[in-house]
Scaffold this motif. Structure first.
Motif, PDB file in Angstrom:
ATOM      1  N   CYS A 258      -5.883  -0.848  -3.144  1.00 14.68           N
ATOM      2  CA  CYS A 258      -4.966  -0.605  -4.249  1.00 14.68           C
ATOM      3  C   CYS A 258      -5.312   0.727  -4.911  1.00 14.68           C
ATOM      4  O   CYS A 258      -6.352   1.314  -4.629  1.00 14.68           O
ATOM      5  N   TYR A 266       1.006   5.793 -12.447  1.00 10.21           N
ATOM      6  CA  TYR A 266       1.693   4.698 -11.753  1.00 10.21           C
ATOM      7  C   TYR A 266       3.037   5.190 -11.209  1.00 10.21           C
ATOM      8  O   TYR A 266       3.387   4.943 -10.047  1.00 10.21           O
ATOM      9  N   SER A 270       3.790   5.432  -7.243  1.00 16.58           N
ATOM     10  CA  SER A 270       4.687   4.400  -6.728  1.00 16.58           C
ATOM     11  C   SER A 270       6.079   4.926  -6.432  1.00 16.58           C
ATOM     12  O   SER A 270       6.805   4.351  -5.616  1.00 16.58           O
ATOM     13  N   TYR A 272       8.412   5.368  -8.917  1.00 18.31           N
ATOM     14  CA  TYR A 272       9.346   4.801  -9.894  1.00 18.31           C
ATOM     15  C   TYR A 272       9.380   5.665 -11.151  1.00 18.31           C
ATOM     16  O   TYR A 272       8.377   6.276 -11.526  1.00 18.31           O
ATOM     17  N   LYS A 335       7.533  -7.864  -3.620  1.00 17.29           N
ATOM     18  CA  LYS A 335       7.057  -6.765  -2.772  1.00 17.29           C
ATOM     19  C   LYS A 335       8.142  -6.320  -1.794  1.00 17.29           C
ATOM     20  O   LYS A 335       8.288  -5.119  -1.507  1.00 17.29           O
ATOM     21  N   TRP A 362      14.290   4.633  -8.499  1.00 24.56           N
ATOM     22  CA  TRP A 362      13.221   5.039  -7.596  1.00 24.56           C
ATOM     23  C   TRP A 362      13.496   6.468  -7.150  1.00 24.56           C
ATOM     24  O   TRP A 362      14.572   6.778  -6.653  1.00 24.56           O
ATOM     25  N   SER A 366       7.252   6.127  -1.518  1.00 28.47           N
ATOM     26  CA  SER A 366       5.838   6.418  -1.703  1.00 28.47           C
ATOM     27  C   SER A 366       5.163   6.697  -0.371  1.00 28.47           C
ATOM     28  O   SER A 366       5.408   6.028   0.640  1.00 28.47           O
ATOM     29  N   ARG A 380       0.174  -3.383  -5.408  1.00 26.46           N
ATOM     30  CA  ARG A 380      -0.164  -2.104  -4.787  1.00 26.46           C
ATOM     31  C   ARG A 380      -0.798  -1.141  -5.775  1.00 26.46           C
ATOM     32  O   ARG A 380      -1.577  -0.284  -5.389  1.00 26.46           O
ATOM     33  N   HIS A 381      -0.458  -1.247  -7.037  1.00 28.00           N
ATOM     34  CA  HIS A 381      -0.972  -0.326  -8.047  1.00 28.00           C
ATOM     35  C   HIS A 381      -1.472  -1.133  -9.244  1.00 28.00           C
ATOM     36  O   HIS A 381      -0.750  -1.985  -9.771  1.00 28.00           O
TER      37      HIS A 381
END
Length: 408
Positions: A258, A266, A270, A272, A335, A362, A366, A380-381
């Protein structure tokens, strides 16, 4: 003396260095007495012992230099002990990990590697390798010098504590107690059954390699070499020499577990958009927000939705926004949904690239999804709680003291 210099020299090996004289220098330091007639210490062993003291006692570089200056005066004439910390560090330099120099274009478009390795200007923005200013050397001369940055991979010591010694009582005391760890064991049983296999975390806070201007969304350009290394670590593994039990080389696969970061990072990692009315990557379009009338800032409320339906805090008014909370928590993004949101998004990296992309929450796919196992992860983060607490504390104190730039 049990300094195990012979073992270290053998593990490092002559052919692990690109320059022959580096290995020869290390051998000379191992065999050269600290001063004429000294039988207890060599130059290399003395420096190693002193560096151990520095690390164990937290000495500063300045105090370490002063110690070297004093010791060189106290030792007999003809001693070969370095007189400064910088000189001592150069003696141990061959024992460090190798690194690869990778040039970067000034606009964060691409890296000077792979298919771009023979170019001296960017194919996207047409910028030269280095920006030439008045009085500076030409691009060709700068290319010969190479960039100053150094990047190296550091692997942790293999430990089986989590499998053999940890306390298993249902409490979450270690990352091994998380659902993510158990999910990995079920998805990749061959990887999970060997307790010595490594699971790596990437912390992206605490340093700024890019100066005052961060790459932001273009961070994927600089992460691409890391992704290549992570793929090799997963598919081929890394050799470790295990003296205990096996006394031989073993190949250990490594998995990237992670990232650990604050909230702005973040978004960069990611893909986002963590600003605006829909800033939560988990709630997405169901993010509960409120815009302040005077400050015009967007704040995020409604977290009482996540409490039990009959929780007493839901009925409190004055302690919150003056109203009772009857809402229901939004369904978090799975996910699979997060993975599908990023498919088909084409991001053009670079500061001066015009990105004609359909408006979307988005902003890119990534780069971590290039890892074969990344799409299987539930988490994941991870948010670094320490940085969140620090930012909240700074904002509260800044508001109370009316510090410019640190208001809530």
């Amino acid at each position: 003396m049990d300094d195990r210099l012979e073992d270290m020299m053998r593990d490092i090996g002559q052919y692990s260095f690109k320059r022959e004289h580096v290995y020869d220098t290390l051998c000379n330091g191992k065999d050269k007495p600290l001063y004429p007639g000294c039988t207890n210490f060599t130059r290399l062993s003395a420096v190693l012992k002193l560096f151990n003291l520095k690390a164990n006692n937290g000495w500063t570089d300045k105090s370490f230099t002063e110690l070297f200056e004093l010791l060189t005066q106290m030792l007999p004439e003809g001693n070969v002990l370095p007189s400064r910390y910088y000189q001592a560090k150069k003696i141990l330099c061959p024992m460090g990990l190798e690194y690869e120099k990778i040039h970067a274009y000034p606009n964060d478009c691409i890296l000077y590697r792979k298919e771009y390795v023979n170019y001296n200007h960017c194919l996207k923005c047409k910028a030269s390798y280095y920006k030439k200013k008045d009085g500076e050397s030409s691009d060709e001369e700068e290319l010969k010098k190479g960039p100053p940055a150094k990047v190296a991979w550091y692997l942790p010591i293999i430990s089986r504590w989590h499998a053999e010694e940890r306390k298993c009582d249902g409490q979450i005391r270690h990352v091994v107690d998380s659902l993510q760890w158990k999910k990995i064991d079920s998805l990749f049983p061959n990887f999970g059954k060997e307790s010595r296999n490594l699971r790596l975390g990437l912390s992206t806070d605490g340093m700024n390699l890019f100066g005052p201007k961060q790459p932001g969304n273009d961070i994927d350009v600089y992460l691409s070499p890391l992704i290549d290394d992570l793929r090799v670590l997963w598919e081929e593994g890394v050799d470790f020499f295990m003296r205990i039990l096996v006394n031989s080389l073993i190949c250990v696969p490594c998995m990237f577990f992670c990232t650990i970061n604050d909230f702005p990072a973040y978004g960069n990692l990611s893909g986002y958009k963590v600003k605006g009315y829909k800033a939560c990557p988990i709630c997405e379009k169901h993010t509960c927000y409120h815009q302040l009338e005077k400050g015009k800032k967007t704040v995020y409320l409604g977290h009482r939705n996540f409490l039990n339906r009959y929780h007493p805090c839901r009925r409190l008014r004055k302690a919150f926004n003056g109203e009772q909370e009857h809402g229901v928590a939004p369904k978090p993004l799975t996910k699979e949904e997060a993975y599908q949101r990023q498919q088909g998004i084409t991001a053009v990296f670079g500061k001066f690239q015009k990105q004609y992309i359909v408006k979307n929450l988005w902003k890119k796919r990534s780069v971590f999804f290039d890892l074969p196992y990344w799409s299987s992860f539930e988490v994941r983060h991870c948010i670094d709680v320490m940085y969140v607490e620090k930012n909240v504390c700074d904002s509260v104190i800044g508001t109370l003291l009316n510090n410019e730039g640190n208001h809530i």
